[in-house]
Design a protein around this motif. Structure first.
Motif, PDB file in Angstrom:
ATOM      1  N   THR A 169      75.068  94.672 -37.318  1.00  0.00           N
ATOM      2  CA  THR A 169      74.841  95.194 -38.668  1.00  0.00           C
ATOM      3  C   THR A 169      75.008  96.706 -38.621  1.00  0.00           C
ATOM      4  O   THR A 169      74.484  97.379 -37.737  1.00  0.00           O
ATOM      5  N   GLY A 170      75.776  97.226 -39.586  1.00  0.00           N
ATOM      6  CA  GLY A 170      76.002  98.661 -39.666  1.00  0.00           C
ATOM      7  C   GLY A 170      75.464  99.219 -40.955  1.00  0.00           C
ATOM      8  O   GLY A 170      75.615  98.607 -42.028  1.00  0.00           O
ATOM      9  N   SER A 171      74.781 100.343 -40.883  1.00  0.00           N
ATOM     10  CA  SER A 171      74.140 100.920 -42.062  1.00  0.00           C
ATOM     11  C   SER A 171      74.421 102.417 -42.106  1.00  0.00           C
ATOM     12  O   SER A 171      75.225 102.951 -41.344  1.00  0.00           O
ATOM     13  N   SER A 172      73.737 103.091 -42.991  1.00  0.00           N
ATOM     14  CA  SER A 172      73.905 104.532 -43.112  1.00  0.00           C
ATOM     15  C   SER A 172      73.220 105.274 -41.978  1.00  0.00           C
ATOM     16  O   SER A 172      73.490 106.454 -41.759  1.00  0.00           O
ATOM     17  N   ALA A 173      72.312 104.610 -41.252  1.00  0.00           N
ATOM     18  CA  ALA A 173      71.531 105.297 -40.225  1.00  0.00           C
ATOM     19  C   ALA A 173      71.909 104.900 -38.810  1.00  0.00           C
ATOM     20  O   ALA A 173      71.408 105.481 -37.857  1.00  0.00           O
ATOM     21  N   GLY A 174      72.763 103.919 -38.629  1.00  0.00           N
ATOM     22  CA  GLY A 174      73.125 103.520 -37.283  1.00  0.00           C
ATOM     23  C   GLY A 174      73.594 102.087 -37.213  1.00  0.00           C
ATOM     24  O   GLY A 174      74.129 101.539 -38.180  1.00  0.00           O
ATOM     25  N   LEU A 175      73.344 101.471 -36.068  1.00  0.00           N
ATOM     26  CA  LEU A 175      73.927 100.183 -35.746  1.00  0.00           C
ATOM     27  C   LEU A 175      72.885  99.321 -35.039  1.00  0.00           C
ATOM     28  O   LEU A 175      72.085  99.806 -34.246  1.00  0.00           O
ATOM     29  N   THR A 176      72.906  98.003 -35.329  1.00  0.00           N
ATOM     30  CA  THR A 176      71.998  97.058 -34.671  1.00  0.00           C
ATOM     31  C   THR A 176      72.827  95.901 -34.138  1.00  0.00           C
ATOM     32  O   THR A 176      73.712  95.385 -34.826  1.00  0.00           O
ATOM     33  N   ARG A 177      72.523  95.493 -32.902  1.00  0.00           N
ATOM     34  CA  ARG A 177      73.176  94.339 -32.298  1.00  0.00           C
ATOM     35  C   ARG A 177      72.133  93.295 -31.972  1.00  0.00           C
ATOM     36  O   ARG A 177      71.109  93.603 -31.350  1.00  0.00           O
ATOM     37  N   LEU A 178      72.363  92.048 -32.377  1.00  0.00           N
ATOM     38  CA  LEU A 178      71.511  90.915 -32.024  1.00  0.00           C
ATOM     39  C   LEU A 178      72.281  90.035 -31.048  1.00  0.00           C
ATOM     40  O   LEU A 178      73.327  89.490 -31.387  1.00  0.00           O
ATOM     41  N   SER A 179      71.732  89.911 -29.828  1.00  0.00           N
ATOM     42  CA  SER A 179      72.398  89.121 -28.796  1.00  0.00           C
ATOM     43  C   SER A 179      71.513  87.943 -28.425  1.00  0.00           C
ATOM     44  O   SER A 179      70.318  88.128 -28.152  1.00  0.00           O
ATOM     45  N   PRO A 180      72.056  86.723 -28.410  1.00  0.00           N
ATOM     46  CA  PRO A 180      71.250  85.580 -27.950  1.00  0.00           C
ATOM     47  C   PRO A 180      70.792  85.809 -26.515  1.00  0.00           C
ATOM     48  O   PRO A 180      71.554  86.250 -25.665  1.00  0.00           O
ATOM     49  N   ARG A 181      69.522  85.548 -26.265  1.00  0.00           N
ATOM     50  CA  ARG A 181      68.998  85.763 -24.926  1.00  0.00           C
ATOM     51  C   ARG A 181      68.330  84.493 -24.423  1.00  0.00           C
ATOM     52  O   ARG A 181      67.789  83.701 -25.196  1.00  0.00           O
ATOM     53  N   PRO A 182      68.335  84.272 -23.127  1.00  0.00           N
ATOM     54  CA  PRO A 182      67.777  83.029 -22.594  1.00  0.00           C
ATOM     55  C   PRO A 182      66.261  83.039 -22.486  1.00  0.00           C
ATOM     56  O   PRO A 182      65.641  81.972 -22.437  1.00  0.00           O
ATOM     57  N   LEU A 183      65.641  84.225 -22.433  1.00  0.00           N
ATOM     58  CA  LEU A 183      64.203  84.319 -22.239  1.00  0.00           C
ATOM     59  C   LEU A 183      63.492  84.461 -23.579  1.00  0.00           C
ATOM     60  O   LEU A 183      63.954  85.180 -24.467  1.00  0.00           O
ATOM     61  N   PHE A 184      62.342  83.804 -23.687  1.00  0.00           N
ATOM     62  CA  PHE A 184      61.543  83.867 -24.904  1.00  0.00           C
ATOM     63  C   PHE A 184      60.129  84.290 -24.549  1.00  0.00           C
ATOM     64  O   PHE A 184      59.612  83.941 -23.484  1.00  0.00           O
ATOM     65  N   ARG A 185      59.540  85.053 -25.442  1.00  0.00           N
ATOM     66  CA  ARG A 185      58.263  85.696 -25.140  1.00  0.00           C
ATOM     67  C   ARG A 185      57.104  84.981 -25.810  1.00  0.00           C
ATOM     68  O   ARG A 185      57.252  84.356 -26.851  1.00  0.00           O
ATOM     69  N   ALA A 186      55.959  85.158 -25.202  1.00  0.00           N
ATOM     70  CA  ALA A 186      54.729  84.613 -25.778  1.00  0.00           C
ATOM     71  C   ALA A 186      53.549  85.439 -25.267  1.00  0.00           C
ATOM     72  O   ALA A 186      53.610  86.040 -24.195  1.00  0.00           O
ATOM     73  N   LEU A 187      52.478  85.468 -26.046  1.00  0.00           N
ATOM     74  CA  LEU A 187      51.227  86.140 -25.675  1.00  0.00           C
ATOM     75  C   LEU A 187      51.475  87.572 -25.188  1.00  0.00           C
ATOM     76  O   LEU A 187      50.987  88.000 -24.147  1.00  0.00           O
ATOM     77  N   GLU A 188      52.245  88.305 -25.993  1.00  0.00           N
ATOM     78  CA  GLU A 188      52.609  89.659 -25.581  1.00  0.00           C
ATOM     79  C   GLU A 188      51.440  90.640 -25.703  1.00  0.00           C
ATOM     80  O   GLU A 188      51.566  91.790 -25.297  1.00  0.00           O
ATOM     81  N   ASN A 189      50.332  90.187 -26.251  1.00  0.00           N
ATOM     82  CA  ASN A 189      49.158  91.058 -26.345  1.00  0.00           C
ATOM     83  C   ASN A 189      48.250  90.951 -25.122  1.00  0.00           C
ATOM     84  O   ASN A 189      47.195  91.567 -25.076  1.00  0.00           O
ATOM     85  N   TYR A 190      48.664  90.148 -24.128  1.00  0.00           N
ATOM     86  CA  TYR A 190      47.843  89.942 -22.938  1.00  0.00           C
ATOM     87  C   TYR A 190      48.631  90.333 -21.689  1.00  0.00           C
ATOM     88  O   TYR A 190      49.862  90.398 -21.687  1.00  0.00           O
ATOM     89  N   ARG A 191      47.855  90.566 -20.634  1.00  0.00           N
ATOM     90  CA  ARG A 191      48.464  90.933 -19.346  1.00  0.00           C
ATOM     91  C   ARG A 191      47.779  90.168 -18.221  1.00  0.00           C
ATOM     92  O   ARG A 191      46.646  89.724 -18.363  1.00  0.00           O
ATOM     93  N   TYR A 192      48.471  90.015 -17.110  1.00  0.00           N
ATOM     94  CA  TYR A 192      47.942  89.400 -15.892  1.00  0.00           C
ATOM     95  C   TYR A 192      47.466  87.969 -16.153  1.00  0.00           C
ATOM     96  O   TYR A 192      46.345  87.731 -16.561  1.00  0.00           O
ATOM     97  N   PHE A 193      48.366  87.033 -15.890  1.00  0.00           N
ATOM     98  CA  PHE A 193      48.098  85.636 -16.171  1.00  0.00           C
ATOM     99  C   PHE A 193      47.983  84.844 -14.866  1.00  0.00           C
ATOM    100  O   PHE A 193      48.738  85.072 -13.911  1.00  0.00           O
ATOM    101  N   ALA A 194      47.036  83.915 -14.877  1.00  0.00           N
ATOM    102  CA  ALA A 194      46.933  82.919 -13.816  1.00  0.00           C
ATOM    103  C   ALA A 194      47.514  81.625 -14.364  1.00  0.00           C
ATOM    104  O   ALA A 194      47.050  81.114 -15.385  1.00  0.00           O
ATOM    105  N   LEU A 195      48.579  81.089 -13.716  1.00  0.00           N
ATOM    106  CA  LEU A 195      49.304  79.930 -14.229  1.00  0.00           C
ATOM    107  C   LEU A 195      49.029  78.704 -13.366  1.00  0.00           C
ATOM    108  O   LEU A 195      48.946  78.801 -12.132  1.00  0.00           O
ATOM    109  N   VAL A 196      48.912  77.549 -14.034  1.00  0.00           N
ATOM    110  CA  VAL A 196      48.779  76.281 -13.333  1.00  0.00           C
ATOM    111  C   VAL A 196      49.180  75.183 -14.301  1.00  0.00           C
ATOM    112  O   VAL A 196      48.983  75.299 -15.521  1.00  0.00           O
ATOM    113  N   THR A 197      49.773  74.115 -13.802  1.00  0.00           N
ATOM    114  CA  THR A 197      50.133  72.964 -14.636  1.00  0.00           C
ATOM    115  C   THR A 197      49.212  71.806 -14.300  1.00  0.00           C
ATOM    116  O   THR A 197      48.793  71.624 -13.146  1.00  0.00           O
TER     117      THR A 197
END
Length: 1019
Positions: free
Chosen positions: A329-357
């Protein structure tokens, strides 16, 4: 502790982000795909201060992959790293900096429409402009396209025109069924070849393929005015869609419009720009960005699922999808690129996780923090739901063989039961700064590793350090623990150590056993294989031996804190470099060849990883769930990836050579070949590859043929500098790989020719070499001449000395001897004849006369040898004739050339050698014929003596006849006069003796005739 009732079915953040609406006539299940949420695209913003162009009016991608931006301030191109303004050159100046539209035809090049009128075509660095002289209608060129027959069309403020030959024809008047000129905003050619035009009065007309009469789809409103640049878009299924403020977004259906019913519009806000991506999603942009999720309803329905993304760069003027699927997308103030990415985020308000299934394969994630109570999350049906709060920060997790999940915090072990978390305090004799890891042995006993105090086996209410096993390191913390397929305990220590505990025994493995991972940070067990990751590397343990694995990319296997081997054999690693994927085929090759270096794929912040993979407890940092997702604990939240749905960029990046600059900073226009002036020793070549999905990961290899013998890994550098170049022909080649490692093996090339100065040409070097050779030969000949002059000087000294000796002998010894003889004769005469003494004296005097005569002959010979006798042929003829009187052999002598004066001493030696050779031939050869050849050549004197006699054996030639020195004497005399002496003979094959003496040695006047000698030597 009971589970707290804080379960949330759908996160509020997700509800706010995605706006699903009811779908009329279709089930909601067809709509939103959470893995393709618009917010999960990697968004890259380029601002004016970062070099991005301002007030972007249009975007196009040329056939060579170059991304072009039209602006109100000029034409720019972009290679993923830098923006460059097109300035053209002499004869290629752009007509205006105010650009209204762009179009890139499939065959290459770029059409440029200007806001104040005019159009130009740029290809291969040449710009051709069109204006009123070529029939171009006035006003802004708002749209450019090409129909299926290859004809170029433009939409302007005064109507639509087409290019016929080199002339533009305005499609206006009764012949075209158009009587009034209108502001044409948009042109589009559909699959049938129909040309559609949309005007500022919202009139939509079309021209069927092959027709010359425009027809009306929507009549519009003459009093209306819109300035939408992209109100028309064609979906991948061929349907045409229209967007305008009055009718909204709806498909174009001529049959429905003819009935007066039309088609229902979508319940989506109308924006200024609209396009369909390759997956069929409909994008529209204004002050924000909207995506209508594919598939769009068919037959048309009003309500659809869509999602919006707030743009922070003002009003969008251009919307574009490139060849790799990135949205711009191009505008009067600059340019934005949206690229498909393989990684998806969650719980970005937290840090240091202990994981187990758990045993069902769903994920539990405990957030660690400074607060008194910390949340525990559970992934349910793709949603992250908060299940409980713990009374402390969870520092370790574990699932035992029964499927029970264990958590450790403070000095507490908690297990998840149907009643919630059941806590158990650690025994008092288990000391340390906190739990680092835990695991359960086959006998059911729990083992815990305590920070700074080592490993303990829990026996009821007591703890036994190292379980009483003496072979385990004392007071040493195991940073990770796990169970292998047999249920044995695996303990990972620092300094390349891990242990396998089986009941009451343990075996410790160290660097001496092949473990070179530094501090062990992760275990992963799949069947009989145990993966070991550490601070410095990766290894595989098969139960008996350790195999170290190396990466093709340095630093990829560092600070590993999590490993997962999937059922298919692929390996996923979380570490300091990011997320690393290794294919099973690569692992198999490495296990067959220990020297093989693994090729791996890296995912990091450029793919959406929130921060970095956590490096300290809690560990592990990686977990796989039953739905195929792999979860990673990062410094700024969780990330997950679904390997089965990773989209690989299979497009090799087009490679271009942008510029060549010499040492003076002069820019040279690159072409298939480039001639550089003489004296050029340094060049700088700028190149690029047009891949925009993750341009930071584009990699290059370069080679300058004529300098480099192999490809040079340039990494992400887009410039190569060469110095100390000499004249000659070179070829610069560059190849590139995209973000997924797909190489363009053809790449781009540039032939370079550096002209030489006259003194750098081959003929000049050849001339110099010839002159140098002549000088060296002259110096060599001069040196030899001087040496020979010195030799001759010594010979002359010998001659003078012999003459002096002869004079002295004659004037002193012989004269004195003669006087003595006369006195003795006088005395003898007085002795009576009959006296015995008289007879003795007469006998002595007779012998004295013989001695005197012999001495006179010697003196005569001594003086004669200095007189330079020149009749050497006559001498040999006389010797041969004399010898032939006593032998039956026939004698012949042959003389070639003109005899000249010879050096006396050298002549003596030649004479003696010849006499000895003739004497041997007559006396010993039993030959029928004996021949002598004397050859007076300009460069040498050659003497040959041949016979057809019995020959000389090979042994005799080498050692000579015992007691005889003829052959040895001839060789010695030849060496004294610097001659070459050779004998060819064999039993029964005759004998040939040859003596070759250089002219400078044998001819009396040779040293004084240097010029003649030089000519003769080189003749």
């Amino acid at each position: 502790m009971q589970t707290r009732l804080s379960e949330i079915l759908v996160p509020v953040a997700r509800l706010l982000r995605v706006l699903p609406l009811l779908v009329l006539g279709a089930a909601p299940a067809q709509g939103l795909d959470p893995t393709r949420d618009i917010t999960q695209f990697r968004r890259t913003t380029y601002r004016i201060e970062d070099g991005a162009p301002a007030r972007i009016t249009d975007i196009a991608q040329a056939q060579d992959g170059v991304l072009w931006f039209g602006t109100h301030n000029g034409l720019f191109h972009f290679d993923g790293v830098r923006f460059t303004r097109y300035l053209g050159g002499p004869g290629n100046e752009i007509a205006s900096d105010d650009i209204a539209s762009l179009y890139a035809p499939p065959e290459g090049g770029l059409w440029i429409g200007f806001y104040y009128g005019g159009i130009a075509f740029l290809k291969d660095g040449r710009l051709r402009s069109y204006g009123a002289a070529e029939g171009l209608p006035g006003g802004s060129v708002n749209a450019i396209t090409r129909d299926l027959d290859g004809t170029m069309w433009i939409g302007t403020n005064t109507g639509t025109a087409r290019l016929v030959g080199a002339h533009w024809e305005l499609t206006q008047g009764p012949a075209w069924n158009k009587t009034s000129r209108e502001n044409v905003l948009s042109l589009l050619v559909d699959r049938d070849g129909t040309l559609w035009e949309f005007t500022g009065s919202r009139r939509l007309g079309f021209l069927p393929r092959g027709s010359h009469k425009f027809e009306i789809y929507l009549r519009g409103d003459p009093d209306a005015y819109v300035d939408y640049r992209m109100p028309l878009a064609m979906a991948p299924d061929g349907r045409l869609w229209l967007a305008d403020p009055q009718h909204g977004i709806r498909p174009v259906d001529r049959a429905a419009e003819a009935t007066g019913n039309g088609t229902p519009s979508l319940s989506v806000p109308v924006r200024r720009q609209m396009l369909f991506d390759r997956d069929g999603n409909l994008w529209s942009a204004g002050t924000d960005l909207t995506r209508v999720l594919a598939p769009l309803p068919k037959p048309p329905a009003r309500h659809v699922l869509f999602e919006q993304l707030e743009l922070d760069q003002g009003l969008t003027f251009a919307l574009f999808e490139d060849r790799e699927g990135n949205i711009w997308t191009g505008s009067s103030a600059g340019l934005t690129r949206l690229s498909p990415r393989p990684l998806f985020r969650a719980l970005e308000n937290y840090r240091y996780f202990a994981l187990v299934t758990d045993k069902d394969g769903s994920l539990w994630a405990a957030a660690m923090g400074a607060a008194q109570r910390q949340p525990l999350f559970h992934v349910v049906g793709g949603d992250i739901v908060q299940r409980a709060e713990t009374s402390g920060s969870i520092v370790a997790t574990y699932r035992d063989a029964d499927g029970t999940i264990w958590f450790a915090y403070k000095r507490v072990l908690a297990q998840m039961t149907d009643r919630g978390l059941v806590e158990t305090d650690l025994p008092d004799d288990v000391t340390g700064a906190g739990t680092m890891a835990m695991a359960r042995a086959r006998d059911g006993a729990m083992w815990v590793s305590m920070l700074r105090n080592g490993v303990f086996r829990l026996d009821g209410k007591t703890g036994v350090q190292n379980g009483g096993i003496a072979t385990l390191p004392l007071d040493t913390t195991a940073y990770v623990m796990a169970n292998d397929a047999q249920g044995r305990l695996l303990l990972g220590y620092t300094d390349d150590r891990f242990a396998v505990v089986d009941g009451t025994t343990a075996k410790l493995f160290t660097a001496a056993d092949g473990l070179h991972v530094g501090n062990v940070g992760a275990f992963a067990v799949r069947g009989d294989r145990v993966w070991i990751g550490g601070e410095h590397g990766l290894a595989l343990f098969d139960g008996s031996k350790i195999v170290a694995l190396q990466s093709e990319t340095p630093g990829l296997f560092r600070q590993i804190t999590g490993i997962v081997e999937r059922a298919g054999g692929d390996l996923w690693i979380g570490g300091g470099a990011g997320i690393v994927r290794i294919a099973r085929s690569e692992i198999d090759m490495a296990l067959r060849d220990p020297r093989y270096r693994l090729k791996a794929t890296l995912f990091d912040h450029r793919d959406g990883l929130p921060g970095t993979i956590q490096q300290r407890r809690p560990m592990p940092s990686v977990a796989e769930t039953a739905d195929g997702k792999i979860w990673f604990a990062a410094s700024n939240g969780l990330a997950w990836i679904e390997p089965a749905r990773i989209e690989r960029n299979e497009l090799p990046p087009p490679v271009l050579i942008w510029s060549v600059t010499d040492a003076n900073g002069t820019a040279l226009t690159p072409a298939p070949s480039l001639d550089l002036p003489a004296g050029t020793s340094q060049i700088r070549i700028a190149y690029t590859a047009n891949s925009f999905t993750v341009p930071e990961r584009v990699r290059f290899r370069t080679k300058l043929e004529g300098v480099d013998t192999a490809w040079q890994d340039a990494g992400d550098r887009r410039e190569a500098t060469y110095t100390n170049l000499g004249p000659g022909t070179y070829r610069f080649r560059v190849i590139a790989a995209n973000n997924d490692g797909v190489w363009n093996e053809t790449g781009a090339s540039l032939a370079l020719t550096i002209a030489p100065f006259p003194y750098q040409t081959d003929w000049f070097r050849g001339l110099c070499a010839a002159l140098l050779l002549v000088v060296l030969v002259l110096l060599y000949r001069l040196r030899i001449w001087r040496l020979r002059v010195a030799v001759h000087a010594r010979l002359e000294e010998r001659i003078v000395e012999r003459e002096r000796i002869a004079r002295d002998l004659h004037d002193t010894l012989l004269q004195g001897l003669q006087g003595l003889i006369l006195r003795f004769q006088a005395a003898t005469a007085k002795i009576p004849p009959h006296e015995p003494a008289r007879a003795m004296m007469d006998s002595a005097l007779s012998r004295a006369d013989d001695v005197l005569i012999e001495s006179r002959d010697k003196v005569k010979d001594l003086r004669a040898s200095t007189q330079g006798l020149t009749d050497l042929p006559a001498e040999f003829a006389e010797v041969g004739a004399t010898l032939a009187q006593d032998h039956a052999a026939e004698f012949r002598i042959t003389v070639e050339g003109t005899p000249c004066e010879l050096h006396p001493i050298v002549q003596d030696e030649i004479s003696l050698i010849g006499r000895e050779a003739l004497s041997n031939a007559f006396r010993h050869a039993r030959a029928r014929t004996i021949e002598v050849d004397l050859i007076f050549d300009r460069s040498e004197l050659r003497l040959r003596v041949r016979d057809d006699g019995c020959g000389i054996s090979e042994a005799m030639l080498k050692t000579g006849k015992p007691g005889h020195w003829g052959l040895a004497g001839m060789r010695e005399r030849a060496r004294q006069i610097r001659g070459q002496f050779q004998i060819w003979s064999n039993d029964g094959a005759g004998t040939e003796i040859e003596l070759r003496v250089p002219a400078s040695m044998v001819y009396r006047d040779a040293p004084r005739r240097f010029g003649w000698r030089f000519r003769s030597a080189t003749a």
